[in-house]
Design an enzyme around this catalytic site. Sequence first.
Site, mmCIF file in Angstrom:
data_model
loop_
_atom_site.group_PDB
_atom_site.id
_atom_site.type_symbol
_atom_site.label_atom_id
_atom_site.label_comp_id
_atom_site.label_asym_id
_atom_site.label_seq_id
_atom_site.Cartn_x
_atom_site.Cartn_y
_atom_site.Cartn_z
ATOM 1 N N SER A 5 45.255 39.300 36.501
ATOM 2 C CA SER A 5 45.213 38.145 37.396
ATOM 3 C C SER A 5 43.929 37.356 37.175
ATOM 4 C CB SER A 5 45.275 38.599 38.856
ATOM 5 O OG SER A 5 46.519 39.164 39.156
ATOM 6 N N ARG B 65 54.528 46.689 43.358
ATOM 7 C CA ARG B 65 53.297 46.567 44.139
ATOM 8 C C ARG B 65 53.535 47.242 45.483
ATOM 9 N NH1 ARG B 65 50.785 40.756 45.339
ATOM 10 N NH2 ARG B 65 52.110 40.814 47.195
ATOM 11 N N LYS C 14 49.670 38.335 50.212
ATOM 12 C CA LYS C 14 48.415 38.742 49.579
ATOM 13 C C LYS C 14 47.312 37.862 50.170
ATOM 14 C CE LYS C 14 46.456 39.949 45.058
ATOM 15 N NZ LYS C 14 45.059 39.601 45.328
#
Length: 211
Positions: free
Chosen positions: A111, A42, A140
Site C-alpha cells: 500500500s 483481511r 479502514k
Amino acid sequence: MTGLRQHLRLYLVTDTELCRNHGLVLTAQQAVAGGVTMVQLRAKHATTQERIAMAVALKSALAGTGVPLVVNDDLDAACQADADGAHIGQGDMAPQKARALLGRNKILGLSCETAQTVQAADPIVVDYLGLGPVFGTTTKTDHEAPIGFDGLAQLVALTTLPTVAIGGLKATHQAQVFDSGADGQAVVSAICGHSNPKAAAQLFKHTGATP
C-alpha cells in the site's frame, strides 16, 4: 508477473463483519462467480491461527477459478496456508523481509499513499501497489487524507508497477479508476456488505469503461 494486471481488475478485500450474513467463504465464492478477479483476506482482529484457517478455506473454495488469494499483513498466515501471496502496508513488515519470507514465486503487494512511498517501492521486491485512499472509508480508519482521482492518476504515473486503486470505491467509479491509469480497483463494502455478492460484483462488469 504474467497476468497480474488483469487479476487486479476487480480486487475483493474481505471484511469478516460485513461478510457475516453469507460467511467469508460463500461471500468470496459468489463474488468470484460475479467477476471478482483477486481476493485479499483481511481479518484485522483475528489471530494468526484463525487467519490460517480462513486462508485455507478460501484457497480451497477458489481452487480451479484462477483467482489468486493474498493475505493482508500476516506473512506467517500467508506462508503456512500456502496462499498465493501477501499484501502489506507502510507500517507493516519491510518489503524486503516480506519477500524473503514469501519467496520469489508469490505475489507481494504494498500500500502506498504518497508520491514518496510510490517512488521508494522496488519493482524487484514488490509486484503491485495499492494506491489511495481515493475516498475516505469506514472499513479502514487509519489512512491518510483521501487523494481523489487526480491524486490517484499522479501516483499511477510515478510507477511502472501494476496498480490497484483503494478506498471507498464503488461500481460507479470504474470508468474514473481506469481513466486514472490504474489497472483495477479494490472494494470492500461494495461487495461484502451486499445482500447478493454475485450481483454486486456483476455491477462492475456493466458500469463504466473497459480498458
